[in-house]
Scaffold this active site. Structure first.
Site, PDB file in Angstrom:
ATOM      1  N   HIS A  75       0.817  -1.166  -0.100  1.00  0.00           N
ATOM      2  CA  HIS A  75      -0.096   0.016   0.043  1.00  0.00           C
ATOM      3  C   HIS A  75       0.762   1.349   0.077  1.00  0.00           C
ATOM      4  O   HIS A  75       0.244   2.195   0.060  1.00  0.00           O
ATOM      5  CB  HIS A  75      -1.047  -0.030   1.261  1.00  0.00           C
ATOM      6  CG  HIS A  75      -2.065   1.077   1.348  1.00  0.00           C
ATOM      7  ND1 HIS A  75      -2.185   1.944   2.101  1.00  0.00           N
ATOM      8  CD2 HIS A  75      -3.081   1.127   0.317  1.00  0.00           C
ATOM      9  CE1 HIS A  75      -3.270   2.522   2.067  1.00  0.00           C
ATOM     10  NE2 HIS A  75      -3.967   2.214   0.981  1.00  0.00           N
ATOM     11  N   LYS A  84       3.215   4.764  -1.293  1.00  0.00           N
ATOM     12  CA  LYS A  84       3.159   5.486  -2.272  1.00  0.00           C
ATOM     13  C   LYS A  84       4.503   6.274  -2.011  1.00  0.00           C
ATOM     14  O   LYS A  84       4.546   7.056  -0.996  1.00  0.00           O
ATOM     15  CB  LYS A  84       2.043   6.448  -1.925  1.00  0.00           C
ATOM     16  CG  LYS A  84       0.868   5.820  -1.962  1.00  0.00           C
ATOM     17  CD  LYS A  84       0.121   5.639  -0.721  1.00  0.00           C
ATOM     18  CE  LYS A  84      -1.445   5.283  -0.949  1.00  0.00           C
ATOM     19  NZ  LYS A  84      -1.727   3.946  -1.164  1.00  0.00           N
ATOM     20  N   ASP A 140      16.281  11.547  -7.874  1.00  0.00           N
ATOM     21  CA  ASP A 140      17.618  11.665  -8.115  1.00  0.00           C
ATOM     22  C   ASP A 140      18.180  11.536  -6.664  1.00  0.00           C
ATOM     23  O   ASP A 140      19.501  12.086  -6.299  1.00  0.00           O
ATOM     24  CB  ASP A 140      18.110  12.963  -8.629  1.00  0.00           C
ATOM     25  CG  ASP A 140      17.957  12.995 -10.197  1.00  0.00           C
ATOM     26  OD1 ASP A 140      17.785  12.079 -10.791  1.00  0.00           O
ATOM     27  OD2 ASP A 140      17.886  14.049 -10.676  1.00  0.00           O
ATOM     28  N   HIS A 191      -9.566  10.759   2.033  1.00  0.00           N
ATOM     29  CA  HIS A 191      -8.624   9.522   2.258  1.00  0.00           C
ATOM     30  C   HIS A 191      -7.239   9.845   2.935  1.00  0.00           C
ATOM     31  O   HIS A 191      -6.577   8.941   2.798  1.00  0.00           O
ATOM     32  CB  HIS A 191      -8.585   9.384   0.698  1.00  0.00           C
ATOM     33  CG  HIS A 191      -7.834   8.278   0.408  1.00  0.00           C
ATOM     34  ND1 HIS A 191      -6.585   8.211  -0.085  1.00  0.00           N
ATOM     35  CD2 HIS A 191      -8.192   6.644   0.416  1.00  0.00           C
ATOM     36  CE1 HIS A 191      -5.816   6.819  -0.382  1.00  0.00           C
ATOM     37  NE2 HIS A 191      -6.903   5.935  -0.189  1.00  0.00           N
ATOM     38  N   LYS A 239      -4.280  10.301   5.273  1.00  0.00           N
ATOM     39  CA  LYS A 239      -3.734   9.403   6.539  1.00  0.00           C
ATOM     40  C   LYS A 239      -2.840  10.669   7.229  1.00  0.00           C
ATOM     41  O   LYS A 239      -1.494  10.472   7.135  1.00  0.00           O
ATOM     42  CB  LYS A 239      -3.191   8.315   6.236  1.00  0.00           C
ATOM     43  CG  LYS A 239      -4.071   7.305   5.312  1.00  0.00           C
ATOM     44  CD  LYS A 239      -3.791   7.583   4.028  1.00  0.00           C
ATOM     45  CE  LYS A 239      -4.186   6.566   2.860  1.00  0.00           C
ATOM     46  NZ  LYS A 239      -5.615   6.114   3.100  1.00  0.00           N
ATOM     47  N   ASP A 262       0.237  17.226  19.476  1.00  0.00           N
ATOM     48  CA  ASP A 262       0.553  18.614  20.241  1.00  0.00           C
ATOM     49  C   ASP A 262       0.770  19.744  19.178  1.00  0.00           C
ATOM     50  O   ASP A 262      -0.023  19.916  18.335  1.00  0.00           O
ATOM     51  CB  ASP A 262       1.693  18.316  21.370  1.00  0.00           C
ATOM     52  CG  ASP A 262       1.417  17.310  22.300  1.00  0.00           C
ATOM     53  OD1 ASP A 262       0.053  17.178  22.704  1.00  0.00           O
ATOM     54  OD2 ASP A 262       2.304  16.637  22.853  1.00  0.00           O
TER      55      ASP A 262
END
Length: 464
Positions: free
Chosen positions: A209, A211, A216, A382, A384, A389
């Site tokens: 999952h 991404k 470079d 969607h 996450k 704090d």
């Protein structure tokens, strides 16, 4: 003869069922799961045996062993040094210890809000690549955005750039062969992350999952976006699509290169090109948090638990799927008891109905513990994101569900920096302003059969 063959078949199923039940008792992580599998395998093996082959294992076999002798402990960086943990990061020492890597200091960061802004920056960075592109997404679609990415990768390869691409074989199940073949014909090294090889041939329940984009060895991107038009908010009924990505420059880029290299090594048997990460004049401290079913322990769940325990004043998080396990829910309850401002932002529209039903029941029970729940209204959220704090934020691919905790390969960037945390705070304040507060009536006033459906959906928590 036919009756004898049928009888022999039933006996064989029950023998195999008993053997599988012994395996379940020995290897299933929770007593409840072990009991459920064992009873089903013993009494109904002709119904449960095949699902157990695909769904029963929480361990991804061979992944680390196959690479440890072939890859260095991490990708090269420009300094050759491993910076000591910043004092402000001390309360996350447990997370650093679990990862086996320290926080790194000296990062420049950019918060990328929603698909248009994120892909504008990512595609521009990819187009500027001179030596190497490492690209990994859970989903590639052959649509407007997917073809735009495809054309860019072909152009970079034609310019002499080494391009390595990974996509999840299940997440991208509808990606046509000609999309991949066109890239390969143009010189792009592209592979599906197929979990069902060798000893894992039946383990189709695992997903990669992550991404990750690394340009470079100097710039890296992580977050919640995939390559598809829906991530630009172009596909109703979930549009507009709310998501968050981020860019990093600095020594943690080498950790993301190494993480990509592990996945690449598993699939291809050879390492990808890894470049030194040049020094950066930034001030932020960062820790790359990686998790997956090959880990010796449930790293993702432990990450959330430790991060929540570190909160003293505020804990805001947003997740598309609110299906916490016992340890994470207990940590949230304790945070409320400490007087922490705990807020959770979840979608108001479902993309997966079973998960949405289970999330609704979990949200109702969270309200009883004093956790404030919000539903984002404009479209599907969607992202996450975690805010702790006034100095800590995390952006990545980790959902608050059992699939991320135990079955998916995930990655997130944990950042300790007041300026970046302030940007995340402003972003989330805007999101909460577009959300409605969830109250108990959402569950209590639901039709009886819908409430039953919520409880049935929760039975599938280990698979969601």
């Amino acid at each position: 003869m036919t009756a004898s063959m049928i009888t022999a078949g039933f006996v064989l199923f029950h023998v195999l069922g008993v053997l599988a039940a012994m395996h379940a008792v020995m290897h299933t992580r929770t007593p409840q799961g072990a009991i459920g599998w064992a009873l089903g395998l013993i009494f109904l093996p002709y119904v449960t045996l095949l699902p157990y082959l695909y769904l029963g294992s929480n361990r991804f076999l061979g992944y680390l062993t196959s690479q440890q002798s072939k890859l260095s402990s991490r990708a090269p960086d420009g300094s050759g040094n491993t910076p000591s943990i910043d004092p402000d990061c001390a309360r996350y020492a447990a997370i650093s210890a679990i990862q086996g890597r320290p926080f790194r200091s000296g990062h420049q960061l950019k918060l990328l809000i929603d698909g248009d802004a994120a892909f504008e920056v990512m595609l521009t960075a990819m187009a500027e690549a001179k030596h190497c592109l490492l690209i990994q997404f859970f989903i590639f679609h052959d649509d407007q955005l997917g073809r735009r990415v495809q054309q860019l990768l072909l152009e970079r390869t034609a310019a002499g750039v080494a391009v390595c691409v990974l996509f999840d074989g299940v997440g991208s199940h509808d990606l046509p062969k000609h999309y991949v073949e066109t890239l390969r014909a143009g010189g792009v090294a592209i592979h599906p992350f197929a979990t069902h090889r060798w000893r894992n041939r039946f383990q189709l329940n695992f997903r990669n999952h992550r991404k990750i984009v690394v340009v470079d060895g100097a710039r890296a991107f992580v977050g919640g976006l995939n390559v598809g038009d829906e991530y630009l908010g172009l596909k109703p009924p979930l549009a507009p699509w709310r998501d968050t990505h981020m860019e990093l420059r600095g020594p943690a880029v080498s950790d993301l290169q190494q993480l990509f290299a592990r996945d690449w090594q598993w699939i291809t048997g050879t390492p990808p090109p890894l470049l030194p990460s040049p020094p950066c004049a930034g001030e932020a401290s960062a820790l790359i948090v990686a998790s997956g079913p090959a880990d010796a322990q449930e790293t993702c769940s432990l990450f959330f638990t430790a991060a929540i325990h570190a909160a003293r004043e505020r804990l805001w998080l947003t997740t598309p799927y609110f299906v916490p396990d016992h340890s994470v829910l207990s940590a949230l309850r304790l945070a409320v008891a400490r007087g922490v401002d705990v807020r959770v932002l979840i979608p108001s529209r479902p993309d997966h109905r079973t998960v949405f039903l289970a999330s609704t029941l979990h949200a109702y029970e969270a309200l009883g513990a004093g956790i404030r729940m919000f539903r984002y209204q404009p479209g599907f959220t969607h992202q996450k994101v975690l805010l702790i704090d006034n100095d800590t934020a995390a952006v990545g691919s980790m959902n608050l569900d059992s699939r991320s905790f135990r079955l998916n390969f995930e990655v997130s960037a944990l950042i300790v920096n007041q300026h970046f945390a302030g940007e995340v705070e402003a972003m989330l304040k805007n999101d909460f302003a577009k959300a409605r507060i969830v109250d108990k009536s959402e569950y209590l006033d639901a039709p009886y059969l819908r409430r039953v459906a919520m409880h049935v959906a929760r039975l599938f928590d280990p698979l969601l």
